[in-house]
Scaffold this active site. Structure first.
Site, PDB file in Angstrom:
ATOM      1  N   GLU A   1       0.433  -1.261  -0.405  1.00  0.00           N
ATOM      2  CA  GLU A   1       0.228   0.213  -0.208  1.00  0.00           C
ATOM      3  C   GLU A   1       0.772   1.080   0.153  1.00  0.00           C
ATOM      4  O   GLU A   1       1.317   1.775   1.462  1.00  0.00           O
ATOM      5  CB  GLU A   1      -0.654   0.355   1.400  1.00  0.00           C
ATOM      6  CG  GLU A   1      -2.874  -0.700   1.611  1.00  0.00           C
ATOM      7  CD  GLU A   1      -3.057  -1.199   1.949  1.00  0.00           C
ATOM      8  OE1 GLU A   1      -2.634  -0.200   2.823  1.00  0.00           O
ATOM      9  OE2 GLU A   1      -4.408  -1.439   2.165  1.00  0.00           O
TER      10      GLU A   1
ATOM     11  N   GLU B   1      -7.078  -6.831  -0.898  1.00  0.00           N
ATOM     12  CA  GLU B   1      -7.386  -7.480   1.015  1.00  0.00           C
ATOM     13  C   GLU B   1      -8.985  -7.546   0.728  1.00  0.00           C
ATOM     14  O   GLU B   1      -9.172  -6.411   1.055  1.00  0.00           O
ATOM     15  CB  GLU B   1      -6.425  -6.605   1.529  1.00  0.00           C
ATOM     16  CG  GLU B   1      -5.216  -7.374   1.798  1.00  0.00           C
ATOM     17  CD  GLU B   1      -4.355  -5.938   2.889  1.00  0.00           C
ATOM     18  OE1 GLU B   1      -5.050  -4.866   3.002  1.00  0.00           O
ATOM     19  OE2 GLU B   1      -3.424  -5.766   2.545  1.00  0.00           O
TER      20      GLU B   1
HETATM   21  C1  GAL Z   1      -4.407  -2.882   5.139  1.00  0.00           C
HETATM   22  C2  GAL Z   1      -3.504  -2.915   5.654  1.00  0.00           C
HETATM   23  C3  GAL Z   1      -3.366  -3.728   5.641  1.00  0.00           C
HETATM   24  C4  GAL Z   1      -3.651  -3.882   7.023  1.00  0.00           C
HETATM   25  C5  GAL Z   1      -5.186  -3.760   6.659  1.00  0.00           C
HETATM   26  C6  GAL Z   1      -6.179  -3.523   7.833  1.00  0.00           C
HETATM   27  O1  GAL Z   1      -4.503  -1.564   4.862  1.00  0.00           O
HETATM   28  O2  GAL Z   1      -2.970  -3.650   3.584  1.00  0.00           O
HETATM   29  O3  GAL Z   1      -1.692  -4.200   6.493  1.00  0.00           O
HETATM   30  O4  GAL Z   1      -3.756  -2.946   8.306  1.00  0.00           O
HETATM   31  O5  GAL Z   1      -5.310  -2.398   5.813  1.00  0.00           O
HETATM   32  O6  GAL Z   1      -7.533  -3.625   7.325  1.00  0.00           O
END
Ligand code: GAL
Length: 646
Positions: free
Chosen positions: A141, A312
C-alpha cells in the site's frame, strides 16, 4: 478465485499445517504472506533467518496453496532505522516520522533504495523459483498513512535533482513557475526550498511539481523492485496492492511496471473516509455505499490494463475507521461476488485469523481472534467457494460501453488550488459514476491518453491539465463525450492557458470560460432547458463561441453546451441535475439503460448479469431473465446471477 492473507510469523509453527489444510478445505487457492516480516527475516544486518519462511512456504505449498510473497519494505526493522536514520520520512512541520508502526521511510533516501534492493534481492534469490510461488507483491500500500510525500533533507535534495532534470536551468524554472510573482526567483537549483513552512500559500506550480516528483519517485522505486524480482524469479507475475480513495500518486504509471493491479477493499471503512453526508453514512453504515467497491474495481481493472485482484477483502469489522460496525449478514459474500462480477481474477480476504495482539486486535479475520473457528465472514467466504464450485467457469469481462477518464493530476491540482473549499475531485468523479451506474450502465475507467475509439460514451468529470495524448484520444473518440467543469483550466506549468479554459479542448467544446465562481454550501444556481436542476459548489461562466446551448442558467449563461458529439457542463451538478445529464447523455448516445433504485446495482460479465441488493427490502428482477444463482427476487444483502432470455 479466492485467497487469504496469512502471517505465519504470528502463530506457533505447530498450527501452520492445520491452518493450510483448513484454507484449502474452505476453497482458498492463494495465500499472501511475508509483507511485514523483515525483522524475522533479517534480525540483524546480514543475518538472514530464512528457515522459518522456507518451512512455511513448504507447508502451504504441500497443502496445494499458491503463494503470493510480499517484499517486506513497508516495515524497515529497528536495527536498520537506528543504523540509517536518513531513511525516515518527515512530516510537513519538519518532524521526523519515526519507528514504531509502518511505512517509516521516504522514497527520496538513497540509503533506503540501497537497503530495499538488498532485502528484495535476498528474497528473490531465495524464493524466486519456489514451486509454490505464484507471484510477488511489491511493498504494501504505497501512500498509506499519508506516506507519499515527505518534507525532510533527503526530500529537498532529491526534489532539486528532479527539478534539474525537468528544467535544466534556474531561469527556465523561474519562468515555468512564474517566480517573478512575490520575488520568488532563485539563482540556482540549490536555492529551491520545499513548498512548506511559508507565511502564506506557496507557489502552486512548485507544489504541483512536488506532487509530480513524489509520484515519479514511487513509480521508479517500484520499478527498481520489479527489475530485481524479474531477474531472479522469471515466469512469476508481480503486483502491488493499491488502496481505496488514495490518489496522491499516479497509479497508472506505477502499474506500467506490474503484470496486474490489485487493491485492498474495505467497503465499510471507506464509508467514513469518503465525504458522504451524515444521512448517507448512517444509511450505508453496515453495507457500504453500493458504488464504493465497484468504482475501485473498475478503476483498478483500468490501472491493471484489464487484470486485477482484490488483495485484501474486508471480512468483518475493521479497526481503523472512526466507527467500525459489523457488516450486515451476507455482505462479505456480496462483496466477493461483486468483485468477480467486475472482473477480479481473485478475491483474497484480509486476514486468515484475527490477531489477538498489537494494533489490529479489533480487525476481523476469516477466523475468530486467535481461534480455529470461522467467523461469520469466514462462513460467507466458504459459501462463495461452494457456489463457485457449483457454477460453470465465469465468462470473460467485455469492454463497457461507457469510459470514465480518471486523471490523478486533476486531484493534485484541485487539492493545491481548490478555489472552493468543497471542490474535491474524487467526490466529483464518484458522484458522476454513481449517476451512470444508476442507469444500469457498465463503466470502464481509463487513464488520460488511452484510446477511446470503442466507447459509445466518454465521461471526463474534469481534467485540469490536458496533455497532447489526452487531447488526441478525445479527438479520436468515436462516441459522445461529456466534459465537466474546470477542464483545461491550467497549462502544463500550472498557469491559465493563453486561450483561457478549456485551453486545448476549446476546438472540441467550442466554448471559452471567462470567469469561475465557487459557491458556498447552501447556494445554488438553477439550470433549465434540455436538462434541469441546480449547480452547486462551482460554476464556469462560459461563452458558447462555436457551440449550441442546450441548457442555461437563470442569467442566460450557458450551462450545457454541445458541439457535434461533445457536450460540456459548466458546473458541479447536484443530484437531480446530474441524473438528468446522465439520462440526456445516454439518450443522445442510444445507450441501453436499465434504471435501478439507489440500493440496487447491476454489472455484466460476458453474458452473465449480476444484480446486487444493498438495501433492506426484497427487489424483483425485471422480466426476461433465467437465474444461474439466486432467484428472481433478490433478498436484502443478496445477489442474483442471471442470463437474459434471447
Ligand atoms: C490495509 C493494510 C493491511 C491491514 C489492513 C487492515 O490497509 O494493507 O496490512 O492493515 O489495512 O484493514
Amino acid at each position: 478465485m479466492l485467497g487469504v492473507c496469512y502471517y505465519p510469523e504470528h502463530w506457533d509453527e505447530a498450527r501452520w499445517e492445520a491452518d493450510a489444510r483448513r484454507m484449502a478445505d474452505l476453497g482458498i487457492t492463494y495465500v499472501r504472506i511475508g509483507e511485514f516480516a523483515w525483522s524475522r527475516l533479517e534480525p540483524a544486518r546480514g543475518q538472514f533467518t530464512f528457515g522459518w519462511l522456507d518451512r512455511a512456504m513448504d507447508v502451504l505449498h504441500a497443502a496445494g496453496l499458491r503463494i503470493v510473497l510480499g517484499t517486506p519494505t513497508a516495515t524497515p526493522p529497528k536495527w536498520l532505522v537506528d543504523e540509517c536514520p536518513d531513511i525516515l520520512p518527515y512530516d510537513e512541520h519538519g518532524r521526523v516520522r519515526g519507528f514504531g508502526s509502518r511505512r517509516h521511510y521516504t522514497f527520496s533516501s538513497r540509503t533506503w533504495w540501497r537497503e530495499s534492493a538488498r532485502i528484495v534481492t535476498a528474497l528473490a534469490e531465495r524464493y524466486g523459483d519456489h514451486p509454490g510461488l505464484a507471484g510477488w507483491q511489491t511493498d504494501n500500500e504505497y501512500g498509506c498513512h499519508d506516506s507519499t510525500r515527505s518534507w525532510g533533507p533527503e526530500d529537498l535534495r532529491a526534489f532539486r535533482d528532479w527539478l534539474r532534470g525537468r528544467y535544466q536551468s534556474a531561469d527556465q524554472l523561474n519562468e515555468a513557475w512564474g517566480s517573478v510573482f512575490w520575488s520568488m526567483e532563485v539563482a540556482s537549483f540549490d536555492e529551491v526550498s520545499l513548498p512548506v513552512g511559508t507565511v502564506t500559500e506557496p507557489n502552486p506550480a512548485q507544489r504541483m511539481d512536488f506532487w509530480r516528483f513524489h509520484s515519479d519517485q514511487i513509480a521508479a522505486y517500484d520499478q527498481m523492485q520489479c527489475d530485481i524480482l524479474r531477474a531472479h524469479s522469471p515466469g512469476r507475475w508481480i503486483t502491488h496492492n493499491f488502496m481505496g480513495f488514495v490518489s496522491d500518486f499516479d497509479h497508472f504509471k506505477v502499474a506500467e511496471n506490474l503484470d496486474l493491479a490489485s487493491w485492498d477493499s474495505y467497503p465499510i471503512g471507506f464509508v467514513e473516509k469518503f465525504p458522504f453526508s451524515e444521512d448517507e453514512r448512517n444509511r450505508w453504515a453496515e453495507t457500504s455505499h453500493p458504488d464504493i467497491a465497484p468504482w475501485h474495481h473498475d478503476l483498478y481493472r483500468g490501472v491493471g490494463r484489464g487484470r486485477f485482484w482484490v488483495m485484501e477483502q474486508q471480512p468483518g469489522p475493521v479497526n481503523w475507521a472512526a466507527w467500525n460496525p459489523v457488516p450486515k449478514p451476507g455482505m462479505v459474500r456480496l462483496w466477493t461476488w461483486e468483485a468477480l462480477a467486475h472482473g477480479a481474477e481473485v478475491v483474497s480476504y484480509f486476514r486468515w485469523r484475527q490477531a489477538p495482539f498489537a494494533q489490529e486486535q479489533f480487525h476481523a479475520g476469516l477466523n475468530l481472534a486467535g481461534q480455529d473457528e470461522l467467523s461469520p465472514g469466514g462462513t460467507e467466504a466458504a459459501d462463495v467457494a461452494r457456489e463457485l464450485a457449483a457454477l460453470p467457469t465465469l465468462p470473460a469481462s467485455r469492454p463497457a460501453p461507457v469510459a470514465f477518464v480518471f486523471d490523478y493530476s486533476s486531484y493534485w491540482a484541485t487539492m493545491i488550488q481548490p478555489q472552493g473549499k468543497d471542490f474535491r475531485y474524487e467526490e466529483l468523479v464518484f458522484r458522476w459514476y454513481e449517476a451512470f451506474r444508476r442507469l444500469g450502465l457498465d463503466v470502464d475507467v481509463v487513464s488520460p491518453g488511452t484510446a477511446l475509439t470503442g466507447y459509445k460514451l466518454v465521461v471526463v468529470p474534469t481534467m485540469v491539465q490536458v496533455g497532447d495524448a489526452a487531447r488526441a484520444a478525445l479527438e479520436m473518440a468515436g462516441g459522445a463525450i461529456l466534459i465537466g467543469p474546470r477542464a483545461g483550466s491550467r497549462d502544463r506549468h500550472f498557469a491559465i492557458p493563453e486561450t483561457l479554459a478549456p485551453g486545448p479542448l476549446a476546438p472540441l467544446t467550442g466554448t471559452r470560460v471567462t470567469q469561475v465562481a465557487s459557491l458556498r454550501p447552501g447556494l445554488s444556481q438553477a439550470v433549465t432547458g434540455a436538462v434541469e436542476g441546480d449547480v452547486v459548489r462551482w460554476r464556469d461562466h462560459a461563452e458558447a463561441v462555436d457551440a449550441e446551448v442546450l441548457a442555461r442558467f437563470e442569467d442566460g449563461g450557458a450551462a450545457l453546451t454541445r458541439k457535434g458529439r461533445v457536450h460540456a457542463l459548466m458546473g458541479w451538478p447536484e443530484a437531480r441535475l446530474l441524473d438528468n445529464v446522465a439520462r440526456h447523455m445516454a439518450g443522445a448516445t442510444g445507450l441501453e439503460t436499465l434504471a435501478v433504485p439507489p440500493q440496487i446495482r447491476l454489472r455484466r460479465r460476458g453474458d452473465w448479469w449480476f444484480f446486487f441488493n444493498y438495501g433492506p427490502g426484497d427487489w424483483a428482477l425485471p422480466r426476461g431473465f433465467d437465474c444461474l444463482l439466486g432467484d428472481a427476487v433478490v433478498p436484502p444483502q443478496g445477489l442474483t446471477i442471471a442470463r437474459r432470455r434471447a
